[in-house]
Design a protein around this motif. Structure first.
Motif, PDB file in Angstrom:
ATOM      1  N   THR A 137      41.646  33.415  51.501  1.00 56.96           N
ATOM      2  CA  THR A 137      41.949  34.306  50.371  1.00 56.96           C
ATOM      3  C   THR A 137      43.356  33.726  49.741  1.00 56.96           C
ATOM      4  O   THR A 137      43.912  32.882  50.119  1.00 56.96           O
ATOM      5  N   ALA A 138      44.003  34.712  49.109  1.00 58.70           N
ATOM      6  CA  ALA A 138      45.137  34.316  48.472  1.00 58.70           C
ATOM      7  C   ALA A 138      46.473  34.832  49.340  1.00 58.70           C
ATOM      8  O   ALA A 138      47.078  35.928  48.876  1.00 58.70           O
ATOM      9  N   ILE A 139      46.594  34.424  50.484  1.00 60.47           N
ATOM     10  CA  ILE A 139      47.559  34.687  51.467  1.00 60.47           C
ATOM     11  C   ILE A 139      48.367  33.567  51.564  1.00 60.47           C
ATOM     12  O   ILE A 139      48.063  32.582  51.655  1.00 60.47           O
ATOM     13  N   ASN A 173      30.295  30.887  50.359  1.00 57.30           N
ATOM     14  CA  ASN A 173      30.123  32.363  50.062  1.00 57.30           C
ATOM     15  C   ASN A 173      31.522  32.655  49.295  1.00 57.30           C
ATOM     16  O   ASN A 173      32.400  32.410  49.940  1.00 57.30           O
ATOM     17  N   ILE A 174      31.154  33.437  48.124  1.00 56.89           N
ATOM     18  CA  ILE A 174      32.415  34.049  47.454  1.00 56.89           C
ATOM     19  C   ILE A 174      32.164  35.401  47.321  1.00 56.89           C
ATOM     20  O   ILE A 174      31.048  36.090  47.083  1.00 56.89           O
ATOM     21  N   VAL A 192      32.131  43.020  46.353  1.00 56.14           N
ATOM     22  CA  VAL A 192      32.241  44.154  47.597  1.00 56.14           C
ATOM     23  C   VAL A 192      33.368  44.997  47.134  1.00 56.14           C
ATOM     24  O   VAL A 192      34.098  44.871  46.173  1.00 56.14           O
ATOM     25  N   THR A 193      33.182  46.407  47.861  1.00 57.48           N
ATOM     26  CA  THR A 193      34.016  47.531  47.411  1.00 57.48           C
ATOM     27  C   THR A 193      35.579  46.885  47.791  1.00 57.48           C
ATOM     28  O   THR A 193      36.303  47.548  46.820  1.00 57.48           O
ATOM     29  N   SER A 194      35.841  46.290  48.601  1.00 54.11           N
ATOM     30  CA  SER A 194      37.308  45.894  48.690  1.00 54.11           C
ATOM     31  C   SER A 194      37.503  44.559  49.873  1.00 54.11           C
ATOM     32  O   SER A 194      36.547  44.346  50.648  1.00 54.11           O
ATOM     33  N   LEU A 195      38.543  44.146  49.623  1.00 52.24           N
ATOM     34  CA  LEU A 195      38.985  43.137  50.486  1.00 52.24           C
ATOM     35  C   LEU A 195      40.373  43.594  51.267  1.00 52.24           C
ATOM     36  O   LEU A 195      40.865  44.547  50.786  1.00 52.24           O
ATOM     37  N   PHE A 196      40.999  42.761  52.138  1.00 49.54           N
ATOM     38  CA  PHE A 196      42.098  43.059  52.885  1.00 49.54           C
ATOM     39  C   PHE A 196      43.228  43.254  51.934  1.00 49.54           C
ATOM     40  O   PHE A 196      43.367  42.505  50.841  1.00 49.54           O
ATOM     41  N   VAL A 234      39.687  37.988  45.879  1.00 52.47           N
ATOM     42  CA  VAL A 234      38.412  37.126  46.159  1.00 52.47           C
ATOM     43  C   VAL A 234      38.497  36.210  47.331  1.00 52.47           C
ATOM     44  O   VAL A 234      39.919  36.066  47.868  1.00 52.47           O
ATOM     45  N   GLU A 235      37.612  36.039  48.055  1.00 55.94           N
ATOM     46  CA  GLU A 235      37.643  35.317  49.394  1.00 55.94           C
ATOM     47  C   GLU A 235      36.494  34.259  49.487  1.00 55.94           C
ATOM     48  O   GLU A 235      35.459  34.674  48.984  1.00 55.94           O
TER      49      GLU A 235
END
Length: 139
Positions: A46-48, A88-89, A122-126, A131-132
């Motif tokens: 992800t964008a971490i 997988n996106i 998806v409903t949410s990510l961290f 995007v993941e």
């Protein structure tokens, strides 16, 4: 005397595409990998930042950083992005992602990646992530 490696077969990828329409979307229907030396299963990138801070920027910025992080993990593992066979996106908004999908397509073209691909909204990510990217890579 032959070395043990001289008898090793080179990894081969066979693309299976019964149709042509997916070509414009930068993915394939299936990938067969033969003579695989090793397989790398990459957790969702992800964008971490390197400091572990989640981005709160827009989708475009997050997609770029997620791709950079994916590339870095693959490289540091001693693999190449061209070896991605499954990607997988996950996104919190396909509507936000589509205008920037060309960034993904350019990245795929740069590394000659032809992945079997699934995109899921998806409903949410961290935290604030949008995007993941999760990959399986072979060599």
């Amino acid at each position: 005397m032959k070395s043990a490696n001289s008898n090793a077969k080179k990894m081969e990828k066979r693309i299976i595409n019964p149709w042509k329409w997916q070509d414009q979307r930068s993915y394939v229907q299936a990938v067969e990998a033969k003579n695989v030396e090793s397989t790398l299963y990459v957790s969702g990138q992800t964008a971490i930042s390197a400091e572990g801070i989640s981005s709160d920027e827009d989708m475009k910025s997050q997609l770029i950083l997620a791709l950079q992080n994916l590339e870095q993990v693959i490289s540091e593992a001693g693999f190449e992005c061209s070896g991605i066979v499954r990607l997988n996106i996950y996104t919190t908004s396909t509507a936000e992602l589509w205008p920037h999908f060309e960034i993904f397509q350019n990245w795929v073209a740069k590394y000659d990646v032809k992945p079997a691909l699934t995109m899921l909204e998806v409903t949410s990510l961290f935290e604030t992530l949008k995007v993941e990217l999760e990959a399986t890579v072979v060599k």
